[in-house]
Design a protein around this motif. Sequence first.
Motif, PDB file in Angstrom:
ATOM      1  N   UNK A   3     -61.904  48.434 -74.512  1.00 52.36           N
ATOM      2  CA  UNK A   3     -61.095  47.319 -74.049  1.00 52.36           C
ATOM      3  C   UNK A   3     -59.744  47.838 -73.578  1.00 52.36           C
ATOM      4  N   UNK A   5     -55.837  48.282 -73.381  1.00 49.88           N
ATOM      5  CA  UNK A   5     -54.857  48.254 -74.448  1.00 49.88           C
ATOM      6  C   UNK A   5     -54.098  46.941 -74.401  1.00 49.88           C
ATOM      7  N   UNK A 103     -63.759  45.115 -80.596  1.00 48.76           N
ATOM      8  CA  UNK A 103     -64.816  45.082 -79.585  1.00 48.76           C
ATOM      9  C   UNK A 103     -66.211  45.033 -80.185  1.00 48.76           C
TER      10      UNK A 103
ATOM     11  N   UNK B   1     -37.836  42.029 -79.546  1.00 48.82           N
ATOM     12  CA  UNK B   1     -38.699  40.909 -79.940  1.00 48.82           C
ATOM     13  C   UNK B   1     -37.867  39.882 -80.726  1.00 48.82           C
ATOM     14  N   UNK B  15     -38.971  48.031-102.374  1.00 48.32           N
ATOM     15  CA  UNK B  15     -40.014  48.407-101.429  1.00 48.32           C
ATOM     16  C   UNK B  15     -40.031  49.927-101.330  1.00 48.32           C
ATOM     17  N   UNK B  22     -45.009  48.307 -91.426  1.00 44.37           N
ATOM     18  CA  UNK B  22     -45.992  47.241 -91.221  1.00 44.37           C
ATOM     19  C   UNK B  22     -47.023  47.118 -92.325  1.00 44.37           C
ATOM     20  N   UNK B  24     -48.191  46.541 -96.507  1.00 43.71           N
ATOM     21  CA  UNK B  24     -47.748  45.957 -97.767  1.00 43.71           C
ATOM     22  C   UNK B  24     -48.554  46.566 -98.905  1.00 43.71           C
ATOM     23  N   UNK B  82     -53.271  46.401 -92.716  1.00 45.48           N
ATOM     24  CA  UNK B  82     -51.901  46.346 -93.248  1.00 45.48           C
ATOM     25  C   UNK B  82     -51.771  46.450 -94.760  1.00 45.48           C
ATOM     26  N   UNK B 182     -64.988  52.653 -84.202  1.00 51.50           N
ATOM     27  CA  UNK B 182     -63.815  51.805 -83.946  1.00 51.50           C
ATOM     28  C   UNK B 182     -62.983  52.344 -82.797  1.00 51.50           C
ATOM     29  N   UNK B 185     -63.941  50.748 -79.925  1.00 46.82           N
ATOM     30  CA  UNK B 185     -63.826  49.296 -80.018  1.00 46.82           C
ATOM     31  C   UNK B 185     -62.394  48.830 -80.201  1.00 46.82           C
ATOM     32  N   UNK B 186     -61.471  49.525 -79.552  1.00 49.30           N
ATOM     33  CA  UNK B 186     -60.112  49.009 -79.465  1.00 49.30           C
ATOM     34  C   UNK B 186     -59.106  49.661 -80.393  1.00 49.30           C
ATOM     35  N   UNK B 187     -59.571  50.576 -81.265  1.00 48.31           N
ATOM     36  CA  UNK B 187     -58.640  51.176 -82.214  1.00 48.31           C
ATOM     37  C   UNK B 187     -58.184  52.556 -81.736  1.00 48.31           C
ATOM     38  N   UNK B 196     -47.704  54.217 -86.843  1.00 54.32           N
ATOM     39  CA  UNK B 196     -48.353  52.927 -86.538  1.00 54.32           C
ATOM     40  C   UNK B 196     -49.328  53.057 -85.375  1.00 54.32           C
ATOM     41  N   UNK B 198     -52.250  52.030 -84.578  1.00 50.74           N
ATOM     42  CA  UNK B 198     -53.306  51.105 -84.988  1.00 50.74           C
ATOM     43  C   UNK B 198     -54.346  50.896 -83.894  1.00 50.74           C
ATOM     44  N   UNK B 199     -53.865  50.563 -82.701  1.00 55.87           N
ATOM     45  CA  UNK B 199     -54.779  50.156 -81.643  1.00 55.87           C
ATOM     46  C   UNK B 199     -54.586  51.040 -80.418  1.00 55.87           C
ATOM     47  N   UNK B 200     -55.559  50.951 -79.513  1.00 56.01           N
ATOM     48  CA  UNK B 200     -55.430  51.670 -78.251  1.00 56.01           C
ATOM     49  C   UNK B 200     -54.119  51.280 -77.585  1.00 56.01           C
ATOM     50  N   UNK B 201     -53.437  52.283 -77.071  1.00 55.46           N
ATOM     51  CA  UNK B 201     -52.176  52.011 -76.393  1.00 55.46           C
ATOM     52  C   UNK B 201     -50.970  52.268 -77.277  1.00 55.46           C
ATOM     53  N   UNK B 202     -51.180  52.415 -78.600  1.00 55.67           N
ATOM     54  CA  UNK B 202     -50.064  52.782 -79.465  1.00 55.67           C
ATOM     55  C   UNK B 202     -49.698  54.236 -79.190  1.00 55.67           C
TER      56      UNK B 202
END
Lengths: 231, 203
Positions: A3, A5, A103, B1, B15, B22, B24, B82, B182, B185-187, B196, B198-202
């Motif tokens: 997918x 990003x 995905x 943000x 903590x 991100x 806990x 998380x 994974x 599948x986007x990770x 961090x 976590x996902x594609x693009x990080x």
Amino acid sequence: MSEAESPWTTGEVVEIERIGDRLVRLRLDVAARVDHLPGQHYVVRLRAPDDYTAQRSYSVASEPDDSLVELMVECLPGGEVSGHLHDVADVGDVVELRGPIGGWFTWAGEATAVCVAGGSGVVPVVSMLRHAASHGLLDRLRVVAVGRTLAELPYSAELLDHGAFVALTRENFGDRVAAPPYPDELEALVDGVERAYVCGSVGFATYATRLLGEAGVRSDLVRIEQFGASS
Amino acid sequence: MPVTRGFGGSPRRGRPDRLPPGQYDTGRDWPILTAEAQPRIDPEEWAVTVDGAVESPRTWTWREAHALPGSTYFGDIHCVTTWSMLDTTFGGVSVDTLLDLARPRPDATHLMAHCETGYTTNLPLADVTDGKAWLVWEYDGRPLPAEHGGPVRLLVPHLYFWKSAKWVDRLELLTTDQPGFWERNGYHDRGDPWLEQRYQGDP
């Protein structure tokens, strides 16, 4: 299966409905939105004035064609994100969002499938059902939804409208006595399925996976989305 | 943000510095997350193979794996969903021990962990050598429960926990990186919790 990003973006709360003391339904206008596949989820991130953040994942209930992204969030005891969404969030608020993500636990009509969902585990299945209804694919999607009572089962009316088999464990429903679904109640629903989806708590997912096996579904056809702790 | 209106967040005091961004602290509640049906694996029938780009492909049965020098991990684990669990104890064998015997070829750069269910996850060789990865069959001094990947799972605690594949039965050495389950599948391909990833693009 890959997918694109999905960078962080924002979503504005357009509608909010608190359902009892456990559920909140949010409809969000997402900036720079990327269309999701039914079954995918978003990460919601909240930010405090000192830049502390908390984030959790929530499945999408809306179909891809919906102009808004709908989430149905179950409040967990002490839930830092779910508690805020239930108790504080209001129309016009902006939250940080990332998605769509995942995905694997997706269905867009490519296979005849059965879904067995428990409690708030029905949320991604609602997205699949809405998509199926809009595209004439309802004959490819059979749904078993399990709740304690009809009132506690999210989207119960909509599930019934779309022909889901609803099994309630704590109250009689029609001529069905309160009980979890039995394997023979699934026989017709699993006939000929090429894929099965299970969504719910860890305990529910374990039960549902075994139930599908007893009803004759091969375990390698089962895709699982589960949440919650082991103890 | 933007700051979220009305959100204060949980108390920051205490903590721990060891919680990556991100994350806990889940306390002793160990969430169970799998994408596939939990298999039943009899330890007496379990075995792990190290093959692919190695000089000497090897397979160890349950008994043979236990006869190797034991190794323990004491520390924290971090899941991409998380939660982090602090001060865990896992027992098993270091991946270094298996690789020393299978001898990766000089051109081996990555490793694909394969599981009984068909699940896979890819790792750079550098992330599973020099005391960074284990095959574990004990948690907290007891047999690793099936729902947590027992009888044997991979443990790569410095990366997000989807890399610590449950029900592992094969470590395949690769000469190029290939995405696992994974990772297709986007990770993220690597999954460092401190960055961090976590996902594609990080980053």
